[in-house]
Design a protein around this motif. Structure first.
Motif, PDB file in Angstrom:
ATOM      1  N   VAL A  33      -1.565  14.999   7.693  1.00 46.12           N
ATOM      2  CA  VAL A  33      -2.403  14.557   6.342  1.00 46.12           C
ATOM      3  C   VAL A  33      -1.546  13.285   5.917  1.00 46.12           C
ATOM      4  CG1 VAL A  33      -3.579  15.065   4.457  1.00 46.12           C
ATOM      5  CG2 VAL A  33      -3.149  16.962   5.872  1.00 46.12           C
ATOM      6  N   ILE A  34      -2.466  12.179   6.084  1.00 47.15           N
ATOM      7  CA  ILE A  34      -2.242  11.058   5.741  1.00 47.15           C
ATOM      8  C   ILE A  34      -3.029  10.907   4.504  1.00 47.15           C
ATOM      9  CG2 ILE A  34      -1.797   8.387   6.048  1.00 47.15           C
ATOM     10  CD1 ILE A  34      -1.635  10.578   9.102  1.00 47.15           C
ATOM     11  N   ALA A  35      -2.453  10.151   3.270  1.00 47.19           N
ATOM     12  CA  ALA A  35      -3.617  10.014   2.085  1.00 47.19           C
ATOM     13  C   ALA A  35      -2.902   8.429   1.988  1.00 47.19           C
ATOM     14  CB  ALA A  35      -3.645  10.986   1.244  1.00 47.19           C
ATOM     15  N   LEU A  36      -3.804   7.345   1.476  1.00 47.14           N
ATOM     16  CA  LEU A  36      -3.296   6.263   1.007  1.00 47.14           C
ATOM     17  C   LEU A  36      -3.737   6.069  -0.350  1.00 47.14           C
ATOM     18  CD1 LEU A  36      -5.107   3.361   2.344  1.00 47.14           C
ATOM     19  CD2 LEU A  36      -5.938   5.437   2.602  1.00 47.14           C
ATOM     20  N   ASP A  37      -3.127   5.338  -1.362  1.00 51.29           N
ATOM     21  CA  ASP A  37      -3.912   4.565  -2.531  1.00 51.29           C
ATOM     22  C   ASP A  37      -4.454   3.376  -2.125  1.00 51.29           C
ATOM     23  OD1 ASP A  37      -3.042   6.835  -4.049  1.00 51.29           O
ATOM     24  OD2 ASP A  37      -1.353   5.865  -5.108  1.00 51.29           O
ATOM     25  N   ASN A  38      -5.619   3.452  -2.207  1.00 49.18           N
ATOM     26  CA  ASN A  38      -6.267   2.102  -1.942  1.00 49.18           C
ATOM     27  C   ASN A  38      -5.854   0.876  -2.735  1.00 49.18           C
ATOM     28  OD1 ASN A  38      -8.396   2.756  -0.174  1.00 49.18           O
ATOM     29  ND2 ASN A  38      -9.432   3.925  -1.802  1.00 49.18           N
ATOM     30  N   ARG A  39      -5.869  -0.358  -2.259  1.00 49.53           N
ATOM     31  CA  ARG A  39      -5.379  -1.427  -3.304  1.00 49.53           C
ATOM     32  C   ARG A  39      -5.988  -1.260  -4.616  1.00 49.53           C
ATOM     33  NH1 ARG A  39      -7.161  -6.901  -0.359  1.00 49.53           N
ATOM     34  NH2 ARG A  39      -5.862  -5.851   1.560  1.00 49.53           N
ATOM     35  N   GLY A  40      -5.087  -1.875  -5.701  1.00 50.26           N
ATOM     36  CA  GLY A  40      -5.801  -1.772  -6.910  1.00 50.26           C
ATOM     37  C   GLY A  40      -5.659  -0.288  -7.367  1.00 50.26           C
ATOM     38  N   LEU A  49      -6.741  10.348   4.978  1.00 49.52           N
ATOM     39  CA  LEU A  49      -7.818  10.628   3.752  1.00 49.52           C
ATOM     40  C   LEU A  49      -8.022   9.300   2.841  1.00 49.52           C
ATOM     41  CD1 LEU A  49      -6.490  14.121   2.450  1.00 49.52           C
ATOM     42  CD2 LEU A  49      -8.316  13.511   4.126  1.00 49.52           C
ATOM     43  N   ILE A  50      -9.185   9.017   2.544  1.00 47.81           N
ATOM     44  CA  ILE A  50      -9.297   7.646   1.599  1.00 47.81           C
ATOM     45  C   ILE A  50     -10.065   8.012   0.207  1.00 47.81           C
ATOM     46  CG2 ILE A  50     -10.387   5.477   1.676  1.00 47.81           C
ATOM     47  CD1 ILE A  50     -10.264   5.467   4.759  1.00 47.81           C
ATOM     48  N   HIS A  51      -9.514   7.835  -0.825  1.00 48.81           N
ATOM     49  CA  HIS A  51     -10.118   8.225  -1.852  1.00 48.81           C
ATOM     50  C   HIS A  51     -11.042   7.565  -2.574  1.00 48.81           C
ATOM     51  CE1 HIS A  51      -8.052   5.306  -4.540  1.00 48.81           C
ATOM     52  NE2 HIS A  51      -6.875   5.588  -3.654  1.00 48.81           N
ATOM     53  N   GLY A  52     -11.771   7.873  -3.595  1.00 46.01           N
ATOM     54  CA  GLY A  52     -12.889   7.101  -4.234  1.00 46.01           C
ATOM     55  C   GLY A  52     -12.154   6.350  -5.283  1.00 46.01           C
ATOM     56  N   PHE A  53     -13.319   5.651  -5.918  1.00 48.12           N
ATOM     57  CA  PHE A  53     -13.173   4.378  -6.850  1.00 48.12           C
ATOM     58  C   PHE A  53     -12.506   5.110  -8.204  1.00 48.12           C
ATOM     59  CE2 PHE A  53     -14.627   2.231 -10.741  1.00 48.12           C
ATOM     60  CZ  PHE A  53     -14.038   1.051 -10.487  1.00 48.12           C
ATOM     61  N   ILE A 111       0.853  -1.226  -0.021  1.00 53.60           N
ATOM     62  CA  ILE A 111       0.009   0.079   0.097  1.00 53.60           C
ATOM     63  C   ILE A 111       0.800   1.286   0.000  1.00 53.60           C
ATOM     64  CG2 ILE A 111      -1.937   1.278   1.378  1.00 53.60           C
ATOM     65  CD1 ILE A 111      -2.769  -1.373  -0.037  1.00 53.60           C
ATOM     66  N   ALA A 112       0.356   2.132  -0.888  1.00 55.72           N
ATOM     67  CA  ALA A 112       1.447   3.332  -0.983  1.00 55.72           C
ATOM     68  C   ALA A 112       0.620   4.426  -0.247  1.00 55.72           C
ATOM     69  CB  ALA A 112       1.730   3.668  -2.485  1.00 55.72           C
ATOM     70  N   TYR A 113       1.328   5.386   0.122  1.00 52.54           N
ATOM     71  CA  TYR A 113       0.817   6.516   1.113  1.00 52.54           C
ATOM     72  C   TYR A 113       1.627   7.725   0.961  1.00 52.54           C
ATOM     73  CZ  TYR A 113       3.851   5.310   5.042  1.00 52.54           C
ATOM     74  OH  TYR A 113       5.195   5.078   5.787  1.00 52.54           O
ATOM     75  N   LEU A 114       0.976   8.847   1.406  1.00 50.54           N
ATOM     76  CA  LEU A 114       1.503  10.060   1.557  1.00 50.54           C
ATOM     77  C   LEU A 114       1.436  10.502   3.044  1.00 50.54           C
ATOM     78  CD1 LEU A 114       2.896  12.771  -0.008  1.00 50.54           C
ATOM     79  CD2 LEU A 114       0.268  13.693  -0.117  1.00 50.54           C
ATOM     80  N   ASP A 115       2.571  10.859   3.687  1.00 52.67           N
ATOM     81  CA  ASP A 115       2.388  11.709   5.007  1.00 52.67           C
ATOM     82  C   ASP A 115       2.917  12.860   5.243  1.00 52.67           C
ATOM     83  OD1 ASP A 115       2.280  11.836   7.718  1.00 52.67           O
ATOM     84  OD2 ASP A 115       3.900  10.223   8.293  1.00 52.67           O
ATOM     85  N   THR A 116       2.369  14.018   5.116  1.00 55.33           N
ATOM     86  CA  THR A 116       2.474  15.453   4.983  1.00 55.33           C
ATOM     87  C   THR A 116       2.341  16.038   6.439  1.00 55.33           C
ATOM     88  OG1 THR A 116       1.741  15.607   2.881  1.00 55.33           O
ATOM     89  CG2 THR A 116       2.094  17.605   3.852  1.00 55.33           C
ATOM     90  N   ALA A 117       3.305  16.647   7.118  1.00 53.43           N
ATOM     91  CA  ALA A 117       3.261  17.269   8.334  1.00 53.43           C
ATOM     92  C   ALA A 117       2.468  18.589   8.188  1.00 53.43           C
ATOM     93  CB  ALA A 117       4.745  17.423   8.812  1.00 53.43           C
TER      94      ALA A 117
END
Length: 254
Positions: free
Chosen positions: A56-63, A28-32, A11-17
């Motif tokens: 701010v933490i934002a991941l790329d959902n699996r797939g 933050l969890i993005h849409g389809f 799982i890839a993610y961004l972690d911004t202070a």
């Protein structure tokens, strides 16, 4: 982007202070068919929240995005993707966070709030109203449109729009088709009533995908509604009133 393994799935993610180096975390969890950048960076959410003093933490959902691509629909249950989110918080050593999702991401966030309530300080559901419990929001034919040969007519305009969007974001169409088939679960009214975290439900007044926001709020014990005038499913996510409403809610929640 950084990565971690969630039960063997990368799982890839961004972690911004936060701008001031401190601040409460928000996941933050993005849409389809989207990814962290399209859903949250390009729409100024990461900048807005960071400048407001949030980590701010934002991941790329699996797939999706830079995360691992899977091709079995059973790998995309909303509960499984909620566990990816929870494991990301574990990976980062975060015990409790505000959690914000849009569309499919809101569905995942709701599952996280139900299954792992102590982790969710507050819940922000964008682009998802009563279709969390009634219906599945999107029409049929999207998976088939994603799998079709280029130039094949889509079965309906929504399916055509998602195929175009997925191509624009350079997504893996086969992985997205599997996700569409595997991630459209609903919660019961009784389950929604168990979500006690302070909740904001934000839906555009022209959104035909999400179902009405106030109707979902009426089922929840600690929720409020924000309606965005003249915004549909695609234009509500980055709307200025949406960002302002979320900041006000976060400042006011317990």
């Amino acid at each position: 982007m950084q990565t971690f393994l969630s039960d063997g799935v990368s799982i890839a993610y961004l972690d911004t202070a936060a701008r001031d180096g401190a601040g409460d975390p928000i996941l933050l969890i993005h849409g389809f068919a989207s990814n962290h950048r399209v859903n949250w960076v390009n729409t100024l959410w990461v900048k807005t929240l960071s400048e407001a003093g949030r980590r701010v933490i934002a991941l790329d959902n699996r797939g999706h995005g830079e995360s691992q691509k899977l091709y079995d629909p059973e790998a995309y249950g909303s509960d499984l993707m909620a566990r990816d989110a929870a494991r990301l918080l574990d990976h980062l050593g975060i015990d409790r966070a505000d959690v914000m999702g849009y569309s499919m991401g809101a569905r995942i966030a709701a599952y996280l709030a139900l299954d792992d309530a102590p982790r969710v300080r507050s819940l922000l559901l964008g682009g998802l109203g009563l279709h969390l419990v009634e219906g599945r929001g999107l029409p049929s034919g999207i998976a088939e449109a994603l799998e079709a040969e280029p130039g094949t007519p889509a079965p309906n305009p929504t399916a055509a729009a998602f195929r175009t969007f997925a191509e624009q974001t350079k997504s893996d169409l086969r992985a997205l088709a599997a996700c569409m088939r595997g991630s459209r679960q609903t919660l019961s009214r009784a389950e929604v009533a168990e979500i006690r975290a302070p909740t904001l439900v934000t839906v555009g007044t022209l959104d035909t995908v999400s179902g009405p926001g106030p109707a979902l709020v009426a089922l929840m014990p600690n929720a409020q509604s924000l309606e965005l005038p003249n915004r549909d499913h695609s234009t509500a996510v980055g709307d200025r009133q949406h960002r302002e409403g979320v900041l006000a809610f976060l400042d006011g929640r317990a």
